[in-house]
Design a protein around this motif. Structure first.
Motif, PDB file in Angstrom:
ATOM      1  N   GLY A 142      -4.676 -53.591  58.834  1.00  0.00           N
ATOM      2  CA  GLY A 142      -4.604 -52.545  57.821  1.00  0.00           C
ATOM      3  C   GLY A 142      -5.745 -52.691  56.829  1.00  0.00           C
ATOM      4  N   THR A 143      -5.828 -51.745  55.915  1.00  0.00           N
ATOM      5  CA  THR A 143      -6.899 -51.744  54.923  1.00  0.00           C
ATOM      6  C   THR A 143      -6.484 -52.534  53.694  1.00  0.00           C
ATOM      7  OG1 THR A 143      -7.599 -49.567  55.702  1.00  0.00           O
ATOM      8  CG2 THR A 143      -8.409 -50.274  53.543  1.00  0.00           C
ATOM      9  N   PHE A 144      -7.237 -53.576  53.364  1.00  0.00           N
ATOM     10  CA  PHE A 144      -6.925 -54.388  52.198  1.00  0.00           C
ATOM     11  C   PHE A 144      -7.208 -53.606  50.906  1.00  0.00           C
ATOM     12  CE2 PHE A 144      -7.588 -58.908  54.195  1.00  0.00           C
ATOM     13  CZ  PHE A 144      -6.650 -58.599  55.159  1.00  0.00           C
ATOM     14  N   GLY A 145      -6.617 -54.055  49.812  1.00  0.00           N
ATOM     15  CA  GLY A 145      -6.913 -53.473  48.514  1.00  0.00           C
ATOM     16  C   GLY A 145      -6.174 -52.184  48.223  1.00  0.00           C
ATOM     17  N   THR A 147      -2.036 -50.245  47.934  1.00  0.00           N
ATOM     18  CA  THR A 147      -0.634 -50.547  47.655  1.00  0.00           C
ATOM     19  C   THR A 147       0.103 -50.972  48.915  1.00  0.00           C
ATOM     20  OG1 THR A 147      -0.655 -48.908  45.873  1.00  0.00           O
ATOM     21  CG2 THR A 147       1.491 -49.629  46.662  1.00  0.00           C
ATOM     22  N   ALA A 148      -0.182 -50.318  50.037  1.00  0.00           N
ATOM     23  CA  ALA A 148       0.520 -50.625  51.278  1.00  0.00           C
ATOM     24  C   ALA A 148       0.279 -52.064  51.728  1.00  0.00           C
ATOM     25  CB  ALA A 148       0.079 -49.654  52.384  1.00  0.00           C
ATOM     26  N   PHE A 149      -0.863 -52.638  51.374  1.00  0.00           N
ATOM     27  CA  PHE A 149      -1.150 -54.032  51.716  1.00  0.00           C
ATOM     28  C   PHE A 149      -0.209 -54.959  50.948  1.00  0.00           C
ATOM     29  CE2 PHE A 149      -4.493 -57.647  51.324  1.00  0.00           C
ATOM     30  CZ  PHE A 149      -3.907 -58.326  52.367  1.00  0.00           C
ATOM     31  N   GLN A 150      -0.058 -54.719  49.658  1.00  0.00           N
ATOM     32  CA  GLN A 150       0.864 -55.522  48.859  1.00  0.00           C
ATOM     33  C   GLN A 150       2.292 -55.374  49.372  1.00  0.00           C
ATOM     34  OE1 GLN A 150       3.450 -54.591  46.613  1.00  0.00           O
ATOM     35  NE2 GLN A 150       3.824 -56.659  45.816  1.00  0.00           N
ATOM     36  N   ASN A 171      -8.200 -57.224  57.934  1.00  0.00           N
ATOM     37  CA  ASN A 171      -8.724 -56.057  57.241  1.00  0.00           C
ATOM     38  C   ASN A 171      -9.476 -55.148  58.207  1.00  0.00           C
ATOM     39  OD1 ASN A 171      -9.411 -54.356  55.116  1.00  0.00           O
ATOM     40  ND2 ASN A 171     -11.233 -55.526  54.563  1.00  0.00           N
ATOM     41  N   VAL A 172      -9.087 -53.870  58.242  1.00  0.00           N
ATOM     42  CA  VAL A 172      -9.750 -52.911  59.131  1.00  0.00           C
ATOM     43  C   VAL A 172      -9.720 -51.539  58.452  1.00  0.00           C
ATOM     44  CG1 VAL A 172      -7.604 -52.408  60.380  1.00  0.00           C
ATOM     45  CG2 VAL A 172      -9.795 -51.968  61.481  1.00  0.00           C
ATOM     46  N   GLY A 308      -2.793 -58.483  42.848  1.00  0.00           N
ATOM     47  CA  GLY A 308      -4.217 -58.225  43.000  1.00  0.00           C
ATOM     48  C   GLY A 308      -5.079 -59.396  42.570  1.00  0.00           C
ATOM     49  N   VAL A 309      -4.669 -60.064  41.504  1.00  0.00           N
ATOM     50  CA  VAL A 309      -5.399 -61.242  41.040  1.00  0.00           C
ATOM     51  C   VAL A 309      -5.205 -62.405  42.015  1.00  0.00           C
ATOM     52  CG1 VAL A 309      -5.551 -62.979  39.219  1.00  0.00           C
ATOM     53  CG2 VAL A 309      -5.359 -60.553  38.619  1.00  0.00           C
ATOM     54  N   ASP A 310      -3.953 -62.628  42.426  1.00  0.00           N
ATOM     55  CA  ASP A 310      -3.667 -63.717  43.363  1.00  0.00           C
ATOM     56  C   ASP A 310      -4.413 -63.536  44.685  1.00  0.00           C
ATOM     57  OD1 ASP A 310      -1.988 -64.827  41.489  1.00  0.00           O
ATOM     58  OD2 ASP A 310      -0.142 -64.049  42.399  1.00  0.00           O
ATOM     59  N   ALA A 311      -4.553 -62.267  45.106  1.00  0.00           N
ATOM     60  CA  ALA A 311      -5.239 -61.968  46.368  1.00  0.00           C
ATOM     61  C   ALA A 311      -6.750 -61.852  46.193  1.00  0.00           C
ATOM     62  CB  ALA A 311      -4.690 -60.665  46.960  1.00  0.00           C
ATOM     63  N   LYS A 312      -7.209 -62.115  44.950  1.00  0.00           N
ATOM     64  CA  LYS A 312      -8.645 -62.054  44.626  1.00  0.00           C
ATOM     65  C   LYS A 312      -9.240 -60.650  44.868  1.00  0.00           C
ATOM     66  CE  LYS A 312      -9.614 -66.976  45.227  1.00  0.00           C
ATOM     67  NZ  LYS A 312      -8.186 -67.376  45.169  1.00  0.00           N
TER      68      LYS A 312
END
Length: 351
Positions: A142-145, A147-150, A171-172, A308-312
């Motif tokens: 999936g696409t990082f960054g 809402t669906a990623f979280q 990430n794709v 978002g911070v934890d995932a950099k």
């Protein structure tokens, strides 16, 4: 079975979402009279996009003393850029995109809730996966960054699996993901509506976990917010009226949605199903419509900021409530409640 035609349609949908339209070449449609509001939006997010079409095609803006300049852009990053540069006054952003503006200290304030949408973790038909537990040892694409990623990582954690250890997220981009799903080259992935509903409708994939709390917010350029709070209030009233009009005229506004790219390739039943995950889509009374962000939605954005911070993905942890103004939306909700809005009196200016 997913045909070659289906794979091409996947690619068309995803490529439309992934494309970044330059700010110098927006699609702009204007109403006839009133205070000008330059509203940035994108034509792939269910309910939010239908609202935009109602604002473009009816007299609701004019009834509220507004002249809309509707600037169609590809997705949240382009809208954020327009708001930051001052090319737009108000824009539609996903909740995580709004949090990103907060983390970078952009001159943008989140002012209202506009629509809700569904994100999901899905398994492809060929995978044999039926539950989150089956993801152990698997890759999830999936696409990082976003809402669906979280949401996907949170779902995996709640299932007792550890991202990076039990499950590998890859990430794709949207177009590549759509092609991989259509060709059944992957086992699992995450996405959001209307794409979730589209993948389901073709039989290419099925949902193994979903989240219906993500929100599309309205964000305003700070200068516009500070200089024209009354215009913003009237816009939020118009937005609520447009949402209720859409709720009462699903078929009509779904047809409008499908007149522009990239939504032309989304079948109407898919669009209707995707929209139905927003409770407002089936609102029976105008009193069911609210523009004010709820405490739960604000808390959700705070959780997204921490993730978002934890995932950099974010440079710093923003103080989310400081970047949210609920006062104008609350005033708009109060005033709208007293207007006795008659949806049947709305005039369609262009079909």
């Amino acid at each position: 079975m997913t045909s070659g035609i289906s794979r091409r349609r996947f690619g068309q949908l995803a490529a439309g979402l992934a494309a970044s339209l330059p700010l110098a070449m927006p699609s702009v449609l204007r109403a006839q009279e009133g205070d000008v509001v330059r509203m940035c939006w994108f034509n792939t997010t269910t309910v939010s996009a239908q609202i935009a079409h109602v604002l473009m095609r009816t007299d609701i803006p004019a009834r509220n003393g507004l002249k809309m300049e509707m600037i169609q852009l590809a997705a949240s990053p382009a809208i954020t850029e327009a708001l930051v540069s001052g090319a737009g006054d108000v824009g539609t952003l996903s909740d995580f995109a709004a949090v990103t503006t907060m983390a970078i200290g952009a001159p943008v304030t989140t002012v209202a809730s506009q629509a809700r949408f569904r994100s999901a973790v899905l398994a492809t038909k060929k995978s044999g996966i039926t539950s989150l537990a089956d993801l152990k040892g698997k890759q999830v694409y999936g696409t990082f960054g976003i809402t669906a990623f979280q949401n996907a990582q949170d779902a995996v954690l709640k299932a007792g699996l550890t991202p990076g250890k039990d499950v590998t997220f890859v990430n794709v981009g949207p177009a590549e993901l759509a092609d991989a799903v259509g060709a059944q080259r992957i086992d699992a992935f995450f996405s959001y509506d209307p794409f979730v509903s589209y993948f389901e409708s073709t039989g290419a994939a099925h949902v193994i976990s979903q989240n219906v709390t993500p929100v599309i917010v309205l964000a305003a350029n700070n200068r516009f917010l500070q200089q024209k709070p009354d215009v913003l209030k009237r816009l939020l009233i118009a937005n609520s009226e447009a949402l209720f009009f859409a709720a009462q005229n699903n078929d009509l506004v779904n047809g409008w949605f499908r007149t522009l790219e990239p939504a032309k390739n989304i079948p109407e039943p898919v669009l209707q199903k995707a929209s139905s995950y927003d409770p407002a889509w089936s609102a029976k009374s105008f009193s069911d419509i609210r523009a004010t962000l709820s405490p739960e939605q604000i808390a959700q954005m705070e959780a997204l900021a921490k993730w978002g911070v934890d995932a950099k993905l974010l440079p710093r942890l923003p103080d989310v409530p400081k970047f949210i103004n609920t006062a104008i939306a609350a005033a708009a909700d109060k005033e709208a409640a007293a207007l006795n809005f008659d949806v049947k009196s709305v005039k369609i200016l262009r079909a």
